[in-house]
Design an enzyme around this catalytic site. Sequence first.
Site, PDB file in Angstrom:
ATOM      1  N   ARG A 150      21.731   2.579 -18.096  1.00 30.23           N
ATOM      2  CA  ARG A 150      21.502   1.823 -18.179  1.00 30.23           C
ATOM      3  C   ARG A 150      20.096   1.498 -19.380  1.00 30.23           C
ATOM      4  NH1 ARG A 150      19.034  -1.649 -13.180  1.00 30.23           N
ATOM      5  NH2 ARG A 150      17.558  -0.955 -13.606  1.00 30.23           N
ATOM      6  N   THR A 197      18.326  -4.340 -22.389  1.00 28.98           N
ATOM      7  CA  THR A 197      19.606  -4.776 -22.100  1.00 28.98           C
ATOM      8  C   THR A 197      19.804  -4.967 -20.913  1.00 28.98           C
ATOM      9  OG1 THR A 197      21.431  -3.249 -22.887  1.00 28.98           O
ATOM     10  CG2 THR A 197      20.951  -4.594 -24.878  1.00 28.98           C
ATOM     11  N   ASP A 217      13.225   5.179  -9.114  1.00 32.12           N
ATOM     12  CA  ASP A 217      14.164   6.046 -10.241  1.00 32.12           C
ATOM     13  C   ASP A 217      14.408   7.286  -9.212  1.00 32.12           C
ATOM     14  OD1 ASP A 217      15.450   6.936 -12.516  1.00 32.12           O
ATOM     15  OD2 ASP A 217      14.913   5.874 -13.546  1.00 32.12           O
ATOM     16  N   ASP A 238      15.552  10.094 -11.460  1.00 32.25           N
ATOM     17  CA  ASP A 238      14.000  10.789 -12.121  1.00 32.25           C
ATOM     18  C   ASP A 238      13.684  11.794 -10.852  1.00 32.25           C
ATOM     19  OD1 ASP A 238      13.767   9.987 -14.661  1.00 32.25           O
ATOM     20  OD2 ASP A 238      12.521   8.725 -14.248  1.00 32.25           O
TER      21      ASP A 238
HETATM   22  C1  PRP Z   1      20.493   4.006 -12.556  1.00 31.85           C
HETATM   23  C2  PRP Z   1      22.292   4.667 -11.004  1.00 31.85           C
HETATM   24  C3  PRP Z   1      22.707   3.467 -11.338  1.00 31.85           C
HETATM   25  C4  PRP Z   1      22.240   2.594 -12.199  1.00 31.85           C
HETATM   26  C5  PRP Z   1      22.454   0.886 -11.093  1.00 31.85           C
HETATM   27  O1  PRP Z   1      20.612   4.841 -13.206  1.00 31.85           O
HETATM   28  O2  PRP Z   1      21.918   5.633 -10.838  1.00 31.85           O
HETATM   29  O3  PRP Z   1      23.825   3.940 -11.849  1.00 31.85           O
HETATM   30  O4  PRP Z   1      21.146   2.808 -12.232  1.00 31.85           O
HETATM   31  O5  PRP Z   1      22.034   0.314 -12.109  1.00 31.85           O
HETATM   32  P1  PRP Z   1      23.150  -0.818 -12.175  1.00 31.85           P
HETATM   33  O6  PRP Z   1      23.842  -1.620 -10.947  1.00 31.85           O
HETATM   34  O7  PRP Z   1      21.743  -2.002 -13.175  1.00 31.85           O
HETATM   35  O8  PRP Z   1      23.765  -0.886 -13.439  1.00 31.85           O
HETATM   36  P2  PRP Z   1      20.599   5.329 -14.736  1.00 31.85           P
HETATM   37  O9  PRP Z   1      21.074   3.783 -15.715  1.00 31.85           O
HETATM   38  O10 PRP Z   1      19.543   5.033 -14.593  1.00 31.85           O
HETATM   39  O11 PRP Z   1      20.856   6.001 -15.037  1.00 31.85           O
HETATM   40  P3  PRP Z   1      20.214   7.943 -14.603  1.00 31.85           P
HETATM   41  O12 PRP Z   1      20.974   8.633 -13.193  1.00 31.85           O
HETATM   42  O13 PRP Z   1      21.235   9.242 -15.848  1.00 31.85           O
HETATM   43  O14 PRP Z   1      19.097   7.771 -14.130  1.00 31.85           O
HETATM   44  N1  URA Z   2      18.672   2.979 -10.759  1.00 28.64           N
HETATM   45  C1  URA Z   2      17.526   3.256 -10.073  1.00 28.64           C
HETATM   46  O1  URA Z   2      17.282   4.490  -9.780  1.00 28.64           O
HETATM   47  N2  URA Z   2      16.946   2.747  -9.119  1.00 28.64           N
HETATM   48  C2  URA Z   2      16.571   1.290  -8.667  1.00 28.64           C
HETATM   49  O2  URA Z   2      15.852   0.606  -8.077  1.00 28.64           O
HETATM   50  C3  URA Z   2      17.617   0.790  -9.842  1.00 28.64           C
HETATM   51  C4  URA Z   2      18.463   1.165 -10.738  1.00 28.64           C
END
Ligand code: PRP
Ligand code: URA
Length: 209
Positions: free
Chosen positions: A104, A108, A200, A203
């Site tokens: 994400r 944006t 997160d 993380d």
């Molecule tokens: C997180 C999570 C989803 C997304 C959800 O990933 O694992 O893929 O956010 O958010 P959304 O429903 O608003 O799209 P992130 O983009 O943080 O990436 P990561 O898994 O690499 O940390």
């Molecule tokens: N992605 C995450 O990892 N946590 C949230 O709460 C939303 C998006």
Amino acid sequence: MGNICVLDHPLIQHKLALIRDENTSSKEFRSLVEEVAMLMAYEVTRDFPLEEVEVQTPVALAKAKKIAGRKVALVPILRAGLGMVDGMLKLIPAAKVGHIGLYRDHETLKPVEYYCKMPTDVKKRDIILIDPMLATGGSAVAAISFIKNRGAKNIKLMCLIAAPEGISAVRESHPDVDIFVAAVDERLNEHAYIVPGLGDAGDRLFGTK
Ligand code: PRP
Ligand code: URA
């Protein structure tokens, strides 16, 4: 319209409480996510059709049942979806694994694709798309579209925690997709994090940040 199924088994709920806890270490968080994914796989595969077979036991011929030639692909959304793959493979060891890389954009909040590798016969497979978090739904909606563009038809989405906004987004764009979650939380905050959520997921799984 696809179903939304909240998996309220006590073991899933107990482990989810530990996963949410900010004092849970990355090491514990990883094993708990894997365990919950395994328990959820049990429910997500409940509709797999069976066929009657005959098995010779040491005593006599038995009528038994086996899964009727189901071909499955697990598709984690990178990174955080990776944390759920091993748990699911414990129950569905013959599944193939595809990967979709999405993150994400922090400004944006829209998903950006950086990787996609699917099994060659993805069209013939039942897909279980996995990601711990369904927040705005942007990532899941985009991932489902990528998979459909490659010809897959039967897709389920499995998440630990969903926000109502994410569920609505998926149901609106992909009404054929059944959604399996361990919890539906209250809302999103101003940074599109799920409240109360677990923070997160990427993380916490990988110890970044
Ligand atoms: C997180 C999570 C989803 C997304 C959800 O990933 O694992 O893929 O956010 O958010 P959304 O429903 O608003 O799209 P992130 O983009 O943080 O990436 P990561 O898994 O690499 O940390
Ligand atoms: N992605 C995450 O990892 N946590 C949230 O709460 C939303 C998006």
